[in-house]
Design an enzyme around this catalytic site. Structure first.
Site, PDB file in Angstrom:
ATOM      1  N   ASP A 381       3.711  -8.356   1.367  1.00 46.96           N
ATOM      2  CA  ASP A 381       3.156  -7.079   0.974  1.00 46.96           C
ATOM      3  C   ASP A 381       3.361  -6.977  -0.545  1.00 46.96           C
ATOM      4  O   ASP A 381       4.121  -7.752  -1.115  1.00 46.96           O
ATOM      5  CB  ASP A 381       3.943  -5.994   1.721  1.00 46.96           C
ATOM      6  CG  ASP A 381       3.510  -4.609   1.343  1.00 46.96           C
ATOM      7  OD1 ASP A 381       2.306  -4.427   1.151  1.00 46.96           O
ATOM      8  OD2 ASP A 381       4.371  -3.732   1.233  1.00 46.96           O
ATOM      9  N   GLU A 459       3.084  10.795  -5.277  1.00 41.53           N
ATOM     10  CA  GLU A 459       3.130  12.250  -5.427  1.00 41.53           C
ATOM     11  C   GLU A 459       4.380  12.670  -6.176  1.00 41.53           C
ATOM     12  O   GLU A 459       4.342  13.533  -7.050  1.00 41.53           O
ATOM     13  CB  GLU A 459       3.089  12.915  -4.049  1.00 41.53           C
ATOM     14  CG  GLU A 459       1.749  12.785  -3.388  1.00 41.53           C
ATOM     15  CD  GLU A 459       1.651  13.613  -2.116  1.00 41.53           C
ATOM     16  OE1 GLU A 459       2.694  14.077  -1.633  1.00 41.53           O
ATOM     17  OE2 GLU A 459       0.522  13.790  -1.635  1.00 41.53           O
ATOM     18  N   LYS A 524      -7.291  14.521  -5.062  1.00 36.46           N
ATOM     19  CA  LYS A 524      -6.879  13.321  -5.788  1.00 36.46           C
ATOM     20  C   LYS A 524      -7.081  12.146  -4.844  1.00 36.46           C
ATOM     21  O   LYS A 524      -7.014  12.287  -3.607  1.00 36.46           O
ATOM     22  CB  LYS A 524      -5.427  13.422  -6.241  1.00 36.46           C
ATOM     23  CG  LYS A 524      -4.382  13.304  -5.165  1.00 36.46           C
ATOM     24  CD  LYS A 524      -3.029  13.206  -5.802  1.00 36.46           C
ATOM     25  CE  LYS A 524      -1.971  12.661  -4.865  1.00 36.46           C
ATOM     26  NZ  LYS A 524      -1.665  13.529  -3.734  1.00 36.46           N
ATOM     27  N   ARG A 556      -1.200   1.558 -11.095  1.00 41.09           N
ATOM     28  CA  ARG A 556      -1.889   2.185  -9.960  1.00 41.09           C
ATOM     29  C   ARG A 556      -2.632   3.405 -10.478  1.00 41.09           C
ATOM     30  O   ARG A 556      -2.058   4.237 -11.173  1.00 41.09           O
ATOM     31  CB  ARG A 556      -0.889   2.648  -8.914  1.00 41.09           C
ATOM     32  CG  ARG A 556      -0.103   1.547  -8.295  1.00 41.09           C
ATOM     33  CD  ARG A 556       1.164   2.096  -7.695  1.00 41.09           C
ATOM     34  NE  ARG A 556       0.894   2.901  -6.501  1.00 41.09           N
ATOM     35  CZ  ARG A 556       0.865   2.397  -5.274  1.00 41.09           C
ATOM     36  NH1 ARG A 556       1.064   1.108  -5.105  1.00 41.09           N
ATOM     37  NH2 ARG A 556       0.637   3.164  -4.239  1.00 41.09           N
ATOM     38  N   THR A 636      -2.313  -6.683   0.531  1.00 38.03           N
ATOM     39  CA  THR A 636      -1.983  -5.368   0.017  1.00 38.03           C
ATOM     40  C   THR A 636      -3.097  -4.374   0.287  1.00 38.03           C
ATOM     41  O   THR A 636      -4.260  -4.752   0.443  1.00 38.03           O
ATOM     42  CB  THR A 636      -1.698  -5.440  -1.498  1.00 38.03           C
ATOM     43  OG1 THR A 636      -1.501  -4.129  -1.970  1.00 38.03           O
ATOM     44  CG2 THR A 636      -2.830  -6.089  -2.247  1.00 38.03           C
ATOM     45  N   ASP A 638      -3.745  -2.201  -1.881  1.00 38.08           N
ATOM     46  CA  ASP A 638      -4.071  -1.728  -3.218  1.00 38.08           C
ATOM     47  C   ASP A 638      -5.403  -2.288  -3.709  1.00 38.08           C
ATOM     48  O   ASP A 638      -6.021  -3.125  -3.067  1.00 38.08           O
ATOM     49  CB  ASP A 638      -2.948  -2.135  -4.172  1.00 38.08           C
ATOM     50  CG  ASP A 638      -2.625  -1.014  -5.120  1.00 38.08           C
ATOM     51  OD1 ASP A 638      -3.539  -0.248  -5.422  1.00 38.08           O
ATOM     52  OD2 ASP A 638      -1.461  -0.922  -5.530  1.00 38.08           O
ATOM     53  N   ARG A 727      -6.868  -4.277  -0.238  1.00 38.14           N
ATOM     54  CA  ARG A 727      -7.486  -3.217   0.548  1.00 38.14           C
ATOM     55  C   ARG A 727      -7.551  -3.600   2.027  1.00 38.14           C
ATOM     56  O   ARG A 727      -8.576  -3.433   2.677  1.00 38.14           O
ATOM     57  CB  ARG A 727      -8.890  -2.916   0.043  1.00 38.14           C
ATOM     58  CG  ARG A 727      -8.915  -2.441  -1.391  1.00 38.14           C
ATOM     59  CD  ARG A 727     -10.093  -1.548  -1.611  1.00 38.14           C
ATOM     60  NE  ARG A 727     -10.148  -1.045  -2.967  1.00 38.14           N
ATOM     61  CZ  ARG A 727      -9.426  -0.009  -3.400  1.00 38.14           C
ATOM     62  NH1 ARG A 727      -8.612   0.608  -2.593  1.00 38.14           N
ATOM     63  NH2 ARG A 727      -9.530   0.390  -4.634  1.00 38.14           N
ATOM     64  N   LYS A 733      -3.758  -7.189   8.437  1.00 40.22           N
ATOM     65  CA  LYS A 733      -2.594  -8.005   8.064  1.00 40.22           C
ATOM     66  C   LYS A 733      -2.130  -8.817   9.271  1.00 40.22           C
ATOM     67  O   LYS A 733      -1.864 -10.008   9.171  1.00 40.22           O
ATOM     68  CB  LYS A 733      -1.455  -7.108   7.578  1.00 40.22           C
ATOM     69  CG  LYS A 733      -1.685  -6.496   6.221  1.00 40.22           C
ATOM     70  CD  LYS A 733      -0.463  -5.712   5.782  1.00 40.22           C
ATOM     71  CE  LYS A 733      -0.695  -5.065   4.421  1.00 40.22           C
ATOM     72  NZ  LYS A 733       0.489  -4.404   3.897  1.00 40.22           N
ATOM     73  N   ASP A 752       7.835  -3.919   3.508  1.00 40.68           N
ATOM     74  CA  ASP A 752       8.845  -2.866   3.457  1.00 40.68           C
ATOM     75  C   ASP A 752       8.417  -1.575   4.144  1.00 40.68           C
ATOM     76  O   ASP A 752       9.247  -0.726   4.417  1.00 40.68           O
ATOM     77  CB  ASP A 752       9.221  -2.553   2.010  1.00 40.68           C
ATOM     78  CG  ASP A 752       8.143  -1.767   1.319  1.00 40.68           C
ATOM     79  OD1 ASP A 752       6.954  -2.095   1.537  1.00 40.68           O
ATOM     80  OD2 ASP A 752       8.461  -0.831   0.585  1.00 40.68           O
TER      81      ASP A 752
END
Lengths: 945, 319
Positions: A381, A459, A524, A556, A636, A638, A727, A733, A752
């Protein structure tokens, strides 16, 4: 399908549903013995030993006292049974403690103190602050006037922040008296294990005020084993009890993992078994022939002329028993023992203690240490695993102006500070979104400082950054938020919260400005979830540029947006939203659809960039493990750019001239297919060149590739040493792990967070990082470590040593049994193939259990190379990966060795007393001591240090 | 240094801490060529002399082996030896003359040797009851003795195939008309006599009725004194074996002729076994056994040869 819970009805539901007795026990006193024995005997080895032990009871065929097999067998069974019993007893004790805890429950309209196990579905349970929730409850009342309460769900999902729970609107404003008498029905689904969903309805019976259907969500529940915090009291209706709670349902025994080595040992055992059968058959036939031709002439043996019907079987069975020691009964015990020691070594290792938190590494699964040494693929990850998951607000771009580009820290950028001081409207709106578009709970400590309890690190970073920029989120009182900006206090009323889901990739809140009554939508989210929905005519070029620029730096990004809503637009939408929220079927999807109707025509305010620093030693660890021949895949959720940047900075891939990145993308099948083929072609060409080629694929293309082009993708997976999948969803995964496993690779998954759990459970070895995203991954994993860099030591030191040691130990166990067995076979040739045992029972037992099993245990401390050497030359791991220390050919070597040693011992033995003068017991002692000395010598020779 | 620091320091020193960190001290000998060659040479130089000494001791033993099973059957009976040996009415005396080639120093051990006789056969080995031998017929759990357990519903003491097939040829030795004194005492292990065979256990119902095998026992002598039985009951491991019969406690000179009068009672004809009489002296190492010496010399010389080969290889391609 559905369950109807009648609130406060003492009779109706008592028989229908189970009581609140929790039971984690596997056994009861009565079924312990049969169930445990059944479990143990479902293993082939145990069945084999039992068969042998039973055959030995037949005194006509047994060469030795049955005690020599029954003893160890009973010992082994007793050990594992008492271990099980002890575990079960402890489970019983903790169950009992939970079951007998006293809880306030309403019975016949009166509050009573009863034991937790007597709670029934429909009962009203009262809790006080810091109480543990005894079963799954639907909240109906709290001390808070707004109907809020806070729970800590650490035991459930490992997240340590406080979560808000709210009573359903129908129960709003009831007082003590009313809560005692309340009647109604809750319609809820049958028990399941999804701790994030509870799609139910509540209807109160007259005379209660509201006779409407009131939707319930997970926000209205208190789940078993959570703790009530910051709330004086709360009460709720029990809906799921005992083992039917969400926690109880999600409990399950994970399937035991089998290491490659265990599989190999099983295979070799099978081979030995076949060999044994062959030997038995040959000797059995030879014995019967000899008996009929020779033994009948030997008058002193006094063979009866007419034997019983089973006479032909007697000699083969005798040989079966004689050869039964070929499969050593001690191997299982020795292996279990050393494996638990390997695991202990990992627990004990002082170099793998996380210095920041003081948490040592832990091996939850004690049986698979050898597999660590045979890992070929590591799937990792990104966030929280490679990075620290400690988010820091670094840069931002507000209406086209970049802040923080010079200093690298927007909070110190004078331009921004000036803009804040000057109350520039764009900046103020930007900060407002930063401060309140979230689910953060501010908690005032006694010193007056404000602490934020946030569910996500992003956040947390945003709220803290806003506070540093003088937009302080001060207080949340039910639906009223208080914000202090430059000395003035602004209040907002939260009307709706549109929560974040990984599909929508954005979250929004609808708030009402208490000063002027304006209704605003604040959003957001990821750039692709916000920018396409900007109002027509907004220039988003600068924003796209900013997103790209930040992503290149490995930051990010989040886009912030807002829109003013008209009163009637909101009212209309609000009704739809309510309706969607109370559906029972496909609620999530319906809500997403409704949200979509509001979240458009945004005025995009700007972009934030948050840094997530790499953990210490990540690049070095990856480089070392890569040298050891391990391939890395990064999975990931991301963005692609961010993922690539992180990959570059941690040596995952090499920059341009040396490395090459191949992109697989496309939105349709055709596009994906074309790009997949192109990448595959390049891959095939460059596979001979010394170039680091990696491919990058995103979740969308991966979905198509896995569905339609699985074969091509599998080939790509085999060719490529490195891959970045961005993504991707948790299930993707797991699918990737499955794909690599299906190609016969040993996989290790490390992660994690909760989104990594499935991949961790799927992989051959799951490693969890006990990090900031809670303990969910660490709990599901086989090994939990504090930092990514410990992986190096875990694999190269612990994994490698475990592999080497087990390889030696298992083969040695067979070797020493084979030696003594071969001697028995040789002896049978000079004793008229009648199945006489040269050794007596005591010798055999002592040999197996004591003389040979104990000395070899020193091998658990054996090191062929020092830790330093291994770390410097990780290439050595290839010996383990390829399984060069335990495979059929090494085993054949040990087999030959045992044959040779048996011949030497036997020849010396029968000649030591000049052949004719040999007497049985003398001979057996000479042979036994010969074997023992030889074993000791072999152990000494094979021990490296 | 604070207290806790010191404690931690001390903890680091303990063996258990070292164990948990897998850092216990260890020595790791590096097998350099020089070491290997030295070890091989050393082994060779130990084993060769030991082997030579052993071989010499074995060679100093004088042994006379005489097969008598065929010769002791009179010519007319040689067609059917089994019925000859089973017929009680025919006298079984027989005499042999042995020529002593070399001087034999007392004590001279007398053995009888049987070939192709499977005392290690599973049926045979198991067929005894050690408890009965020690405690007598009061001990009842003698099922292991089958098929020689009961006769006429009476227990047999000693029971079992081994005792039942007791060897019963007898030998007397005459040199120049004078009988050589043969000591038949102390031929069994002392521990067997004292601890394994009862002093108050007398043969009972032995070799009676239908089950008649080998030799009989004097029912008035306790088992612990029946040394022939005790020797016989120590089953041999190989199908050819020697058992001690007695000792001649006089020296025999070279070219002496010893005449043996024997009773050829024991049936080895049924299964083609051989019977031999052996006279042997002993050395400090026991009887004649070349194997040990030869094995030592072999191991020693092969390690010397290996050492030389390694040395040459090492000299040739030195690294």
């Amino acid at each position: 399908m559905k369950r109807f819970v009648y609130i406060n009805d003492d009779e109706s539901s008592q028989e229908l549903y189970c009581d609140n007795r929790i039971s984690n026990r596997k056994y009861t006193v009565l079924n312990f013995l049969p169930k445990n024995l059944w479990e143990q005997f479902s293993r082939f080895m145990n069945q084999y030993f039992l068969l042998i032990a039973c055959l030995q009871l037949w005194s006509l065929i047994t060469p030795v006292n049955p005690a020599s097999t029954w003893g160890p067998l009973i010992f082994i069974f007793a050990v594992s049974a008492s271990k099980e019993a002890w575990d079960d007893y402890n489970r019983y004790l903790s169950d009992k403690k939970a079951n007998e805890k006293h809880i306030w429950v309403v019975r016949q309209g009166i509050r009573k103190h009863i034991q937790a196990q007597d709670i029934h579905v429909g009962n009203i349970v009262w809790l006080r602050e810091n109480d543990e929730v005894p079963c799954d409850l639907v909240l109906i009342g709290t001390s808070d006037t707004q109907g809020l309460c806070y729970v800590e769900t650490a035991a459930l999902d490992g997240e340590t922040d406080l979560k808000t729970r709210v009573i359903p609107s129908a129960c709003m404003g009831m007082d003590f008296e009313l809560l005692h008498k309340i009647k109604g029905v809750i319609e809820c689904p049958n028990p399941d294990k999804d701790i994030r969903r509870f799609d139910a309805n509540l209807r109160l019976f007259p005379p209660f005020i509201d006779n409407d259907l009131c939707p319930l969500t997970i926000k209205n529940t208190l789940l078993q084993s959570c703790y009530l915090r910051n709330t004086e009291w709360a009460c709720g209706v029990a809906v799921y009890t005992g083992n039917e709670t969400k926690l109880g349902m999600s409990r399950g025994i994970p399937e035991p993992k089998l290491t490659a080595m265990d599989a190999m040992i099983d295979k070799l055992t099978g081979a030995i078994f076949v060999f044994q059968i062959v030997v038995v058959m040959v000797l059995g036939i030879a014995g019967n022939v000899w008996k009929d031709t020779e033994a009948r002439k030997q008058w002193y043996v006094l063979y009866p002329i007419e034997g019983p019907w089973y006479e032909l079987l007697v000699i083969p069975l005798r040989f079966e028993l004689l050869c039964s020691i070929m499969i050593p009964i001690s191997i299982k015990v020795s292996l279990d023992l050393v494996k638990s020691l390997y695991a202990k070594f990992i627990d004990w290792d002082s170099e793998m203690i996380d210095q920041d938190t003081g948490i040592p590494s832990h091996a939850t699964n004690t049986a698979i240490s050898e597999d660590l040494g045979q890992v070929e693929y590591i799937l990792t990850d990104k966030t929280g695993t490679l990075t620290e998951n400690r988010m820091i607000f670094r840069r931002c771009c507000i209406s086209g102006i970049f802040y923080g580009n010079e200093s690298g820290d927007a909070l110190k950028d004078v331009k921004l500070l000036n803009a804040v001081a000057g109350s520039s409207p764009d900046v103020v709106r930007f900060l407002t979104v930063m401060a309140i578009c979230n689910t953060v709970i501010p908690i005032k400590s006694k010193t007056g400082a404000i602490l934020y309890k946030a569910q996500s690190q992003d956040e947390d970073a945003l709220v803290n950054a806003a506070a540093r920029l003088h937009m302080v989120y001060v207080n949340k009182n039910a639906n009223i938020l208080e914000i202090r900006f430059n000395g003035s206090v602004i209040q907002y009323e939260v009307l709706e919260t549109l929560e974040f889901t990984s599909d929508r990739k954005r979250m929004s809140v609808v708030v009402k400005d208490c000063q002027n009554g304006k209704i605003v939508l604040l959003s957001k989210g990821a750039d692709e979830a916000i920018l396409p929905y900007a109002y027509a005519g907004q220039q988003t070029r600068a924003l796209v540029e900013a997103v790209e620029q930040y992503a290149q730096l490995g930051l990010r990004t989040l886009c912030l947006a807002w829109r003013e809503l008209k009163e009637d637009e909101y009212q209309e939408w609000s009704l739809m939203f309510k309706e969607a929220s109370s559906t029972l079927v496909d609620r999530e999807w319906r809500i997403a659809e409704v949200c979509q109707r509001l979240e458009h025509d945004f005025e995009v305010l700007g972009v934030t960039a948050i840094e997530d620093r790499l953990q210490d030693g990540v690049p070095e660890t990856i480089e070392t493990l890569r040298k050891a021949g391990i391939n890395f895949w990064m999975l990931t959720g991301d963005k692609q750019n961010t993922a690539i940047q992180i990959a570059l900075s941690c040596n995952f891939i090499s920059p341009e001239p040396k490395g090459q990145l191949l992109l697989i993308d496309g939105k349709t099948e055709g596009e994906v297919c074309r790009s997949l083929e192109r990448v595959l072609l390049t891959m095939r060409i460059t596979s001979s060149e010394p170039k680091d080629v990696a491919f990058v694929v995103d979740g969308w293309a991966l979905e198509i590739a896995l569905k339609h082009y699985r074969k091509a993708f599998t080939e790509l997976a085999i060719l490529s040493r490195t891959a970045i999948c961005c993504r991707v969803t948790p299930s993707q995964k797991a699918q990737l792990v499955e794909l690599l496993k299906s190609c016969d690779y040993r996989t290790l998954a490390i992660g994690d967070g909760g989104n990594d759990v499935r991949m961790i459970q799927q992989a051959d070895i799951g490693v969890g990082i006990s990090g900031r995203e809670g303990l969910q991954a660490a709990r599901a994993a086989d090994y939990s470590i504090g930092k990514f860099r410990f992986l190096k030591r875990l694999i190269l030191v612990h994994g490698r040593y475990s592999y080497n040691r087990t390889a030696f130990l298992s083969q040695y166990s067979f070797y020493k049994s084979l030696v003594i067995c071969f001697i028995q076979i040789f002896f049978s040739f000079i004793s008229g193939v009648s199945g006489t045992s040269l050794f007596n029972s005591v010798s055999l037992m002592a040999y197996n259990v004591f003389y040979t099993s104990v000395p070899v245990l020193v091998s658990v401390l054996d090191k062929d190379l020092s830790e330093g050497t291994v770390m410097q030359h990780p290439q050595i791991l290839v010996y383990c990966q390829a399984g060069r220390l335990l495979n059929p050919s090494t085993f054949a070597g040990w087999f030959g060795r045992s044959l040779f040693h048996a011949i030497v011992v036997f020849v010396i033995t029968i000649h030591a007393y000049a052949f004719e003068k040999s007497e049985m017991e003398e001979l057996s002692m000479v042979a036994l001591s010969g074997c023992i000395w030889l074993q000791a010598f072999v152990v000494a020779l094979e021990t490296n240090s | 240094m604070t207290n806790t620091d010191r404690e931690r320091h001390r903890e680091r020193e303990t063996a258990f801490y070292l164990f948990t960190q897998q850092r216990l001290p260890a020595c790791k000998p590096v097998l350099t060529p020089a070491w290997v060659i030295t070890i091989f040479l050393f082994t060779g130089f130990i084993f060769i002399p030991v082997g030579l000494v052993t071989l010499r001791a074995s060679r100093s033993v004088v042994e006379i082996v005489e097969r008598y099973d065929t010769e002791c059957v009179p010519e007319p009976f040689r067609i059917d030896k089994v019925s000859y040996v089973q017929d009680d009415s025919i006298p079984k005396n027989c005499s042999l003359s042995l020529k002593v080639r070399k001087y034999m120093k007392a004590p001279i051990y007398i053995y009888y040797q049987l070939d192709n006789y499977y005392q290690n056969h599973r049926r045979y080995v198991k067929s005894r009851s050690d408890r009965q031998l020690l405690h007598g017929w009061k001990y009842h759990a003698t099922s292991s003795c089958q098929p020689v357990e009961f006769n006429n519903n009476q227990p047999i003491v000693p029971c079992g195939l081994i005792a039942w097939s007791l060897f019963n040829d007898t030998f007397t030795f005459i040199r120049e008309r004078a009988e050589l004194k043969v000591n038949r005492k102390n031929i069994a292990w002392k521990s067997d006599r004292d601890h394994k065979f009862g002093k108050t256990v007398y043969p009972f119902n032995f070799q009676n009725g239908t089950l008649i095998g080998g030799g009989k026992l004097n029912p008035r002598i306790p088992l612990s004194d029946q040394e022939d039985l005790i020797v016989w009951m120590r089953t041999s491991a190989l199908p050819s074996f020697r058992k001690l019969y007695g000792r001649i406690e006089e020296d025999l000179d070279a070219d002496d002729v010893v005449v043996v009068h024997l009773m050829n009672n024991y049936n080895t004809y049924g299964f083609g076994g051989k019977k031999k009489l052996v006279l042997s002296t002993s050395s400090w190492l026991g009887g004649k056994n070349d194997f040990l010496g030869l094995a030592c010399v072999f191991v020693g010389s092969s390690s010397v040869i290996l050492a030389i080969v390694f040395m040459l290889l090492h000299l040739k391609s030195r690294r």
